[in-house]
Design a protein around this motif. Structure first.
Motif, mmCIF file in Angstrom:
data_model
loop_
_atom_site.group_PDB
_atom_site.id
_atom_site.type_symbol
_atom_site.label_atom_id
_atom_site.label_comp_id
_atom_site.label_asym_id
_atom_site.label_seq_id
_atom_site.Cartn_x
_atom_site.Cartn_y
_atom_site.Cartn_z
ATOM 1 N N PRO A 99 10.647 15.118 -27.523
ATOM 2 C CA PRO A 99 11.250 16.272 -27.931
ATOM 3 C C PRO A 99 12.130 17.108 -26.992
ATOM 4 O O PRO A 99 11.875 16.953 -25.768
ATOM 5 C CB PRO A 99 9.937 17.355 -28.128
ATOM 6 N N GLY A 100 13.346 17.184 -27.244
ATOM 7 C CA GLY A 100 14.376 17.754 -26.447
ATOM 8 C C GLY A 100 15.343 16.784 -25.662
ATOM 9 O O GLY A 100 16.107 17.321 -24.731
ATOM 10 N N GLY A 101 15.027 15.645 -25.765
ATOM 11 C CA GLY A 101 15.828 14.544 -25.277
ATOM 12 C C GLY A 101 15.362 13.127 -25.285
ATOM 13 O O GLY A 101 14.329 12.787 -25.904
ATOM 14 N N SER A 102 15.869 12.218 -24.500
ATOM 15 C CA SER A 102 15.765 10.755 -24.623
ATOM 16 C C SER A 102 15.142 10.371 -23.417
ATOM 17 O O SER A 102 15.244 10.625 -22.305
ATOM 18 C CB SER A 102 17.104 9.955 -24.983
ATOM 19 N N GLY A 103 13.939 9.299 -23.535
ATOM 20 C CA GLY A 103 13.402 8.772 -22.344
ATOM 21 C C GLY A 103 14.402 8.016 -21.681
ATOM 22 O O GLY A 103 14.443 7.717 -20.288
ATOM 23 N N LEU A 104 15.292 7.529 -22.101
ATOM 24 C CA LEU A 104 16.533 6.676 -21.594
ATOM 25 C C LEU A 104 17.240 7.639 -20.629
ATOM 26 O O LEU A 104 17.560 7.006 -19.464
ATOM 27 C CB LEU A 104 17.660 6.051 -22.416
ATOM 28 N N ASP A 105 17.395 9.074 -20.755
ATOM 29 C CA ASP A 105 17.949 9.898 -19.819
ATOM 30 C C ASP A 105 16.991 10.065 -18.722
ATOM 31 O O ASP A 105 17.715 10.248 -17.591
ATOM 32 C CB ASP A 105 18.567 11.069 -20.623
ATOM 33 N N ILE A 106 15.780 10.151 -18.974
ATOM 34 C CA ILE A 106 14.858 10.299 -17.886
ATOM 35 C C ILE A 106 15.227 8.852 -16.837
ATOM 36 O O ILE A 106 15.184 9.114 -15.692
ATOM 37 C CB ILE A 106 13.416 10.245 -18.152
ATOM 38 N N LEU A 107 15.169 7.651 -17.467
ATOM 39 C CA LEU A 107 15.554 6.592 -16.421
ATOM 40 C C LEU A 107 16.649 6.883 -15.671
ATOM 41 O O LEU A 107 16.954 6.513 -14.700
ATOM 42 C CB LEU A 107 15.530 5.621 -17.617
ATOM 43 N N GLN A 108 17.758 7.193 -16.518
ATOM 44 C CA GLN A 108 18.921 7.347 -15.825
ATOM 45 C C GLN A 108 18.795 8.490 -14.695
ATOM 46 O O GLN A 108 19.523 8.295 -13.685
ATOM 47 C CB GLN A 108 20.138 7.765 -16.720
ATOM 48 N N GLU A 109 18.162 9.398 -15.024
ATOM 49 C CA GLU A 109 17.847 10.665 -13.823
ATOM 50 C C GLU A 109 17.249 9.887 -12.446
ATOM 51 O O GLU A 109 17.419 10.191 -11.518
ATOM 52 C CB GLU A 109 17.328 11.766 -14.346
ATOM 53 N N LEU A 110 16.103 9.289 -12.966
ATOM 54 C CA LEU A 110 15.563 8.338 -11.810
ATOM 55 C C LEU A 110 16.395 7.455 -11.050
ATOM 56 O O LEU A 110 16.358 7.536 -9.858
ATOM 57 C CB LEU A 110 14.512 7.523 -12.454
ATOM 58 N N ASN A 135 7.892 2.783 -10.665
ATOM 59 C CA ASN A 135 7.927 1.812 -11.587
ATOM 60 C C ASN A 135 7.567 2.329 -12.937
ATOM 61 O O ASN A 135 7.035 3.399 -13.226
ATOM 62 C CB ASN A 135 6.586 1.067 -11.138
ATOM 63 N N VAL A 136 8.238 1.995 -13.572
ATOM 64 C CA VAL A 136 8.504 2.572 -15.128
ATOM 65 C C VAL A 136 8.076 1.533 -16.347
ATOM 66 O O VAL A 136 8.764 0.372 -16.173
ATOM 67 C CB VAL A 136 9.956 3.138 -15.448
ATOM 68 N N ILE A 137 7.442 1.716 -17.173
ATOM 69 C CA ILE A 137 7.144 0.976 -18.224
ATOM 70 C C ILE A 137 7.168 1.758 -19.340
ATOM 71 O O ILE A 137 6.804 2.977 -19.632
ATOM 72 C CB ILE A 137 5.603 0.489 -18.350
ATOM 73 N N ILE A 138 8.254 1.121 -20.133
ATOM 74 C CA ILE A 138 8.589 1.918 -21.555
ATOM 75 C C ILE A 138 7.459 1.727 -22.597
ATOM 76 O O ILE A 138 7.223 0.543 -22.804
ATOM 77 C CB ILE A 138 9.936 1.540 -22.086
ATOM 78 N N ILE A 139 6.978 2.714 -23.226
ATOM 79 C CA ILE A 139 6.101 2.721 -24.274
ATOM 80 C C ILE A 139 6.808 3.186 -25.518
ATOM 81 O O ILE A 139 6.692 4.658 -25.534
ATOM 82 C CB ILE A 139 4.715 3.112 -23.921
ATOM 83 N N SER A 140 7.141 2.534 -26.353
ATOM 84 C CA SER A 140 7.881 3.273 -27.469
ATOM 85 C C SER A 140 7.600 2.504 -28.792
ATOM 86 O O SER A 140 7.540 1.157 -28.905
ATOM 87 C CB SER A 140 9.442 2.996 -27.145
ATOM 88 N N ALA A 141 7.746 3.324 -29.854
ATOM 89 C CA ALA A 141 7.699 2.852 -31.418
ATOM 90 C C ALA A 141 9.024 2.334 -31.702
ATOM 91 O O ALA A 141 9.041 1.342 -32.770
ATOM 92 C CB ALA A 141 7.331 3.834 -32.155
ATOM 93 N N LYS A 142 9.747 2.185 -31.153
ATOM 94 C CA LYS A 142 11.165 1.647 -31.311
ATOM 95 C C LYS A 142 11.301 0.311 -30.745
ATOM 96 O O LYS A 142 11.646 0.343 -29.605
ATOM 97 C CB LYS A 142 12.456 2.614 -30.715
ATOM 98 N N ASP A 143 11.185 -0.657 -31.460
ATOM 99 C CA ASP A 143 11.340 -1.960 -31.237
ATOM 100 C C ASP A 143 12.902 -2.498 -31.534
ATOM 101 O O ASP A 143 12.963 -3.670 -32.009
ATOM 102 C CB ASP A 143 10.305 -2.884 -32.061
ATOM 103 N N GLY A 199 17.021 0.124 -21.533
ATOM 104 C CA GLY A 199 15.826 0.427 -20.487
ATOM 105 C C GLY A 199 15.885 -0.316 -19.411
ATOM 106 O O GLY A 199 15.801 0.107 -18.281
ATOM 107 N N LEU A 200 15.711 -1.775 -19.503
ATOM 108 C CA LEU A 200 15.865 -2.630 -18.480
ATOM 109 C C LEU A 200 16.981 -2.655 -17.650
ATOM 110 O O LEU A 200 16.743 -2.624 -16.535
ATOM 111 C CB LEU A 200 15.516 -4.166 -18.949
ATOM 112 N N GLU A 201 18.103 -2.376 -18.177
ATOM 113 C CA GLU A 201 19.323 -2.306 -17.137
ATOM 114 C C GLU A 201 19.446 -0.956 -16.432
ATOM 115 O O GLU A 201 19.810 -1.053 -15.262
ATOM 116 C CB GLU A 201 20.671 -2.157 -18.257
#
Length: 225
Positions: free
Chosen positions: A55-66, A74-82, A90-92
Motif C-alpha cells: 500500500p502506497g508504493g512498490s517494494g522495488l522502490d524500497i530496494l532502490q532506497e536501500l 540482506n534482502v529476500i523478496i517474498i511476493s505473489a508476483k512470479d 529485484g536482484l539487480e
C-alpha cells in the motif's frame, strides 16, 4: 539477529513473525510503503523480507532506497508476483533471494539462515576465533570444546560483536541490533551495560580467547587475544 518483515498481509506477517521469534530472531514489521521507508532509514537490519506489492508504493522502490543509502541489509523478496522481470529487477537492485508466494515457512527460514551465513560468516554456520566456537544455527557457544550457556541477548550481542570484530561498535548500534526499536522506550543504556557485564564475565571465567573491550564513552570492541 534482527529481521524486518515488510508485508501488508497481516495473517502472513504474523505467521512469519511467530516462526522467526521461535528461532530467536528479533523481529520488526511494516505493513505499508511509508512505514517501511521510515524503518529502513532509521534502523539497520540483518535481513529484510520484502513484499513487492505494498500500500502506497512498490517494494522495488524500497530496494532502490536501500541501494541509494548504501545499506548492506540482506534482502529476500517474498511476493505473489512470479514475474521474471520483477525478479531480475529485484536482484539487480541488490536483493539476495526471491521467494514466490505461497511458500513453506520452513523454506523461508532456511533461506534466511543461508543468506545470513553467506553475507556475514562466509557461508559457514559456525565461527571459530581461537578457542571459541560459535554455532549460529544451534545458537550455542563452546570454549575449549566445553559448552558455555548464554541467554538470548548475550548470544545476540556476541554474534554481532564477532561479525564486527576489531571494529568499534557504538552503544546505539548495539542497542538497535539486539533490542530493535524498543530501545526508544529506555531512559538509558543500563540494560546494555548489565548484559555486556555478564557476557564479559562469562568469557573471562571460561578463559575465552576473545575479549570485549569497553571504549569509554563510545562503545565496545571485540578482539582476539
Amino acid at each position: 539477529m534482527k529481521i524486518l518483515i515488510i508485508e501488508d498481509e497481516t495473517e502472513l506477517m504474523e505467521v512469519i513473525r511467530q516462526s522467526l521469534e521461535k528461532e530467536s530472531f528479533l523481529v520488526e514489521s511494516a505493513g505499508d510503503y511509508a512505514s517501511a521507508l521510515d524503518k529502513i532509514i532509521s534502523f539497520d537490519y540483518d535481513c529484510i523480507l520484502l513484499d513487492i506489492m505494498l500500500p502506497g508504493g512498490s517494494g522495488l522502490d524500497i530496494l532502490q532506497e536501500l541501494k541509494n543509502m548504501d545499506k548492506s541489509d540482506n534482502v529476500i523478496i517474498i511476493s505473489a508476483k512470479d514475474s521474471l522481470d520483477d525478479k531480475l529487477t529485484g536482484l539487480e537492485l541488490g536483493a539476495d533471494d526471491y521467494l514466490t508466494k505461497p511458500f513453506h515457512i520452513a523454506e523461508l527460514n532456511a533461506r534466511i539462515k543461508s543468506v545470513l551465513r553467506r553475507k556475514s560468516f562466509g557461508g559457514k554456520n559456525t565461527v571459530e576465533l581461537g578457542n571459541v566456537k560459535l554455532d549460529l544455527d544451534d545458537r550455542t557457544l563452546h570454549i575449549n570444546n566445553q559448552p558455555l550457556l548464554l541467554n538470548r541477548k548475550e548470544f545476540d550481542i556476541l554474534s554481532y560483536m564477532v561479525v564486527n570484530k576489531n571494529r568499534l561498535v557504538n552503544k546505539t548500534s548495539l542497542a538497535e541490533h539486539v533490542w530493535g526499536d524498543h530501545m526508544d522506550e529506555a531512559d538509558d543504556y543500563e540494560f546494555i551495560y548489565s548484559q555486556i557485564k555478564n557476557l564479559r564475565k562469562k568469557l573471562k571465567e571460561s578463559q575465552a580467547g576473545i575479549e570485549i573491550q569497553a571504549v569509554y564513552g563510545l562503545g565496545y570492541k571485540l578482539i582476539v587475544l
